[in-house]
Design a protein around this motif. Structure first.
Motif, PDB file in Angstrom:
ATOM      1  N   GLU A   1      34.274  43.511  45.350  1.00 28.19           N
ATOM      2  CA  GLU A   1      35.115  43.888  46.534  1.00 28.19           C
ATOM      3  C   GLU A   1      36.527  43.516  46.186  1.00 28.19           C
ATOM      4  O   GLU A   1      37.100  42.475  45.612  1.00 28.19           O
ATOM      5  N   ILE A   2      37.461  44.515  46.820  1.00 31.04           N
ATOM      6  CA  ILE A   2      38.698  44.633  46.369  1.00 31.04           C
ATOM      7  C   ILE A   2      39.380  44.737  47.768  1.00 31.04           C
ATOM      8  O   ILE A   2      39.046  45.447  48.943  1.00 31.04           O
ATOM      9  N   HIS A   3      40.732  44.101  48.010  1.00 27.97           N
ATOM     10  CA  HIS A   3      41.536  44.213  49.230  1.00 27.97           C
ATOM     11  C   HIS A   3      42.894  45.213  48.811  1.00 27.97           C
ATOM     12  O   HIS A   3      43.369  44.837  47.586  1.00 27.97           O
ATOM     13  N   VAL A   4      43.070  46.160  49.365  1.00 33.03           N
ATOM     14  CA  VAL A   4      44.114  46.983  49.291  1.00 33.03           C
ATOM     15  C   VAL A   4      45.043  47.343  50.520  1.00 33.03           C
ATOM     16  O   VAL A   4      44.690  47.528  51.544  1.00 33.03           O
ATOM     17  N   PRO A   5      46.247  46.614  50.401  1.00 32.05           N
ATOM     18  CA  PRO A   5      47.189  47.029  51.579  1.00 32.05           C
ATOM     19  C   PRO A   5      47.373  48.346  51.838  1.00 32.05           C
ATOM     20  O   PRO A   5      47.473  49.155  50.969  1.00 32.05           O
ATOM     21  N   ASN A   6      47.494  48.360  53.321  1.00 31.79           N
ATOM     22  CA  ASN A   6      47.538  49.692  53.790  1.00 31.79           C
ATOM     23  C   ASN A   6      48.414  49.772  54.916  1.00 31.79           C
ATOM     24  O   ASN A   6      48.171  50.187  55.907  1.00 31.79           O
TER      25      ASN A   6
ATOM     26  N   SER B   1      30.763  43.934  33.484  1.00 29.01           N
ATOM     27  CA  SER B   1      30.653  42.783  34.525  1.00 29.01           C
ATOM     28  C   SER B   1      31.481  41.380  33.992  1.00 29.01           C
ATOM     29  O   SER B   1      32.007  40.653  34.754  1.00 29.01           O
ATOM     30  N   LYS B   2      31.271  41.076  32.735  1.00 33.65           N
ATOM     31  CA  LYS B   2      31.833  39.845  32.479  1.00 33.65           C
ATOM     32  C   LYS B   2      33.326  39.706  32.488  1.00 33.65           C
ATOM     33  O   LYS B   2      34.059  38.707  32.538  1.00 33.65           O
ATOM     34  N   ASP B   3      33.942  40.941  32.414  1.00 31.17           N
ATOM     35  CA  ASP B   3      35.341  41.045  32.382  1.00 31.17           C
ATOM     36  C   ASP B   3      36.052  41.168  33.826  1.00 31.17           C
ATOM     37  O   ASP B   3      37.164  41.096  34.112  1.00 31.17           O
ATOM     38  N   ILE B   4      35.159  41.337  34.863  1.00 34.49           N
ATOM     39  CA  ILE B   4      35.707  41.063  36.424  1.00 34.49           C
ATOM     40  C   ILE B   4      35.880  39.760  36.960  1.00 34.49           C
ATOM     41  O   ILE B   4      35.046  39.031  36.955  1.00 34.49           O
ATOM     42  N   THR B   5      37.070  39.629  37.095  1.00 31.09           N
ATOM     43  CA  THR B   5      37.306  38.066  37.452  1.00 31.09           C
ATOM     44  C   THR B   5      38.297  38.164  38.849  1.00 31.09           C
ATOM     45  O   THR B   5      39.076  39.283  39.072  1.00 31.09           O
ATOM     46  N   PRO B   6      37.882  37.446  39.950  1.00 29.60           N
ATOM     47  CA  PRO B   6      38.914  37.570  41.290  1.00 29.60           C
ATOM     48  C   PRO B   6      40.362  37.225  40.696  1.00 29.60           C
ATOM     49  O   PRO B   6      40.958  36.536  39.879  1.00 29.60           O
ATOM     50  N   GLY B   7      41.118  38.025  41.411  1.00 29.18           N
ATOM     51  CA  GLY B   7      42.532  38.015  41.123  1.00 29.18           C
ATOM     52  C   GLY B   7      43.182  38.900  40.298  1.00 29.18           C
ATOM     53  O   GLY B   7      44.136  39.290  40.055  1.00 29.18           O
ATOM     54  N   GLY B   8      42.198  39.754  39.539  1.00 25.07           N
ATOM     55  CA  GLY B   8      42.481  40.869  38.771  1.00 25.07           C
ATOM     56  C   GLY B   8      43.171  42.184  39.564  1.00 25.07           C
ATOM     57  O   GLY B   8      42.736  42.349  40.666  1.00 25.07           O
TER      58      GLY B   8
ATOM     59  N   ARG C   1      36.792  39.224  45.498  1.00 29.37           N
ATOM     60  CA  ARG C   1      35.412  38.604  45.056  1.00 29.37           C
ATOM     61  C   ARG C   1      34.339  39.380  44.429  1.00 29.37           C
ATOM     62  O   ARG C   1      34.352  40.648  44.696  1.00 29.37           O
ATOM     63  N   THR C   2      32.917  38.757  43.926  1.00 29.35           N
ATOM     64  CA  THR C   2      32.057  39.567  43.684  1.00 29.35           C
ATOM     65  C   THR C   2      30.805  39.024  44.024  1.00 29.35           C
ATOM     66  O   THR C   2      30.759  37.963  44.673  1.00 29.35           O
ATOM     67  N   ALA C   3      29.573  39.899  43.942  1.00 32.66           N
ATOM     68  CA  ALA C   3      28.459  39.400  44.570  1.00 32.66           C
ATOM     69  C   ALA C   3      27.835  38.363  43.840  1.00 32.66           C
ATOM     70  O   ALA C   3      27.003  37.524  44.218  1.00 32.66           O
TER      71      ALA C   3
ATOM     72  N   PHE D   1      39.945  49.581  36.977  1.00 33.69           N
ATOM     73  CA  PHE D   1      39.986  48.096  36.547  1.00 33.69           C
ATOM     74  C   PHE D   1      40.802  48.174  35.380  1.00 33.69           C
ATOM     75  O   PHE D   1      40.757  48.657  34.524  1.00 33.69           O
ATOM     76  N   HIS D   2      41.812  46.954  35.391  1.00 29.42           N
ATOM     77  CA  HIS D   2      42.514  46.627  34.209  1.00 29.42           C
ATOM     78  C   HIS D   2      42.052  45.258  33.541  1.00 29.42           C
ATOM     79  O   HIS D   2      42.136  44.363  34.059  1.00 29.42           O
ATOM     80  N   LEU D   3      41.039  45.615  32.592  1.00 30.45           N
ATOM     81  CA  LEU D   3      40.247  44.702  31.979  1.00 30.45           C
ATOM     82  C   LEU D   3      40.743  44.301  30.659  1.00 30.45           C
ATOM     83  O   LEU D   3      41.492  44.933  29.940  1.00 30.45           O
ATOM     84  N   HIS D   4      40.612  42.890  30.463  1.00 29.43           N
ATOM     85  CA  HIS D   4      41.290  42.294  29.174  1.00 29.43           C
ATOM     86  C   HIS D   4      39.999  41.854  28.688  1.00 29.43           C
ATOM     87  O   HIS D   4      39.192  40.933  28.948  1.00 29.43           O
ATOM     88  N   SER D   5      39.792  42.340  27.241  1.00 28.47           N
ATOM     89  CA  SER D   5      38.804  41.854  26.507  1.00 28.47           C
ATOM     90  C   SER D   5      39.105  41.518  25.055  1.00 28.47           C
ATOM     91  O   SER D   5      39.995  41.820  24.338  1.00 28.47           O
TER      92      SER D   5
END
Length: 404
Positions: free
Chosen positions: A301-306, A259-266, A286-288, A321-325
């Motif tokens: 929450e993730i937005h995906v164009p369709n 959860s610490k690596d989840i940021t809006p815009g990822g 966004r996240t809760a 998720f493509h996380l950076h640690s």
């Protein structure tokens, strides 16, 4: 006879002379030495042959023992811990929903006159979906319009009367009280007219709801009405369900460890079984902001164009998720783990071909692989798929993977 006797005498003399000859013992000692040398050489040769036989037998036994030990070794395959990359890809189940989905209700009472769209239809904002016939509302509107006309007439008369009273007051033909009453009647009739106008506008607004229109562009996902159906205003009867699926909302529960690596815009990738081999790009919006206490996960929450409407709300999907640690840790296959009373362990192959059982501390779980916080180095040879009964000191032989 005389000659024979003479020969015997000659031989006896020779024997006597030999017995008295001082060189005779030396002759016999040389022969004994030669015989001793021959015996010694034969003994040395026999001993050498015996030693060679014993050495050969010992060598054969050693080779057989070595072969037996090699055959007793358990064949294993090994892997080496891999450093985790700067970017980690972790995949979790995802719930796909429409960006907007809403039920459409009636705001007026009546009967369905006609409906113009069905399930699966693409509609634009403001497009007519259905018409409701409202005979009672139409009658109420006509009555309200008549009341408005009556109020307008009363106001006109009150204004004329007030003007006349004000003129007569100047000639002292009427009292000040009558004049004030006439002026007040004008104000009251003006208020009555405004109320009548408001009533007419209200009924006209309700009458406008005879035409059911789309509040936004989207797809009709359900139709619950038919011609002649009785409709009551409110939330008792749903006419249609409308969904905007040009963009989708994807929800995923991310474990607390990530959860610490989840940021809006990822950036993320979405995959669904129905569209095999294709990935859809999305973005975390966004996240809760809190960890759910029961599942210990973070709702994301993730937005995906369709735009081509390939994805459908309600499908099961997976989000990567493509996380950076910044953490420097090692990755090993999950199949190499041993779960025992002592804790989580792995089996290592040492240089002498024996097994060593090593305690480790795990980090994040990536499904087919796990992160190791401590206990291993990149040079360790970790046994993949070890037997549950494997113990330290077991002899093993490392098998090369096929194709190498």
């Amino acid at each position: 006879m005389a000659s024979v006797t003479a020969d015997k005498e000659e031989i006896a003399k020779d024997l006597a002379s030999s017995a008295t000859d001082p060189d005779a013992p030396e002759h016999w000692s040389k022969a004994g030495k030669s015989m001793a040398v021959v015996v010694l050489v034969a003994a040395v040769f026999f001993a050498a042959a015996l030693l060679f036989g014993l050495f050969h037998q010992r060598t054969v036994r050693a080779d057989l023992a070595a072969d037996a030990r090699e055959q007793a070794r358990t064949p294993v395959s090994v892997t080496h811990p891999q450093p985790n990359s700067t970017q980690l890809n972790v995949t979790f189940p995802a719930n796909i929903q429409a960006y907007i989905e809403t039920p459409i209700y009636a705001r007026t009472n009546g009967y369905i006159k006609r409906w113009l769209v069905d399930i699966g239809a693409r509609v634009e904002r403001g497009q007519l979906l259905a018409e409701i016939e409202t005979p009672e509302l139409d009658q109420q509107l006509r009555q309200a319009e008549a009341t408005q006309a009556q109020a307008q007439a009363n106001l006109d008369l009150a204004r004329i009367t007030a003007v006349r009273y004000q003129d007569l007051l100047k000639l002292d033909s009427v009292s000040k009280q009558d004049t004030d009453q006439a002026v007040s009647t004008v104000h009251a009739d003006e208020a009555n007219l405004k109320a009548a106008i408001a009533s007419v506008n209200q009924l006209k607004d309700l009458q406008s709801f005879e035409n059911v229109t789309a509040p936004f562009a989207g797809t009709i996902t359900a139709r619950y009405i038919d011609i002649g159906a009785l409709i009551a205003s409110g939330t008792n009867t749903i006419l249609f369900r409308l969904a905007d699926i040009s963009t989708l909302r994807v929800y995923a529960n991310v474990p607390e460890a990530d959860s610490k690596d989840i940021t809006p815009g990822g950036s993320v990738d979405i995959e669904v079984p129905e569209v095999e081999g294709k990935k859809f790009s999305g973005q975390v919006v966004r996240t809760a902001g809190v960890i759910e206490p029961v599942s210990r996960t973070l709702l994301t929450e993730i937005h995906v164009p369709n735009p081509n409407l390939v994805l459908v709300p309600g499908e099961f999907g997976e989000v990567t998720f493509h996380l950076h640690s910044s953490k420097s840790m090692l990755i090993i296959p999950a199949s190499s783990l041993l779960f025992r009373a002592q804790g989580t362990q792995v089996a290592l192959v040492q240089d002498n071909g024996t097994v060593h059982i090593q305690d480790i501390q795990l980090g994040r779980d990536f499904g087919n692989s796990v992160e190791v916080v401590s206990g291993l180095t990149p040079d360790d040879s970790v046994i993949d798929n070890p037997s549950d009964s494997i113990t330290g000191g077991t002899l093993v032989s490392v098998q090369q993977p096929r194709g190498q």
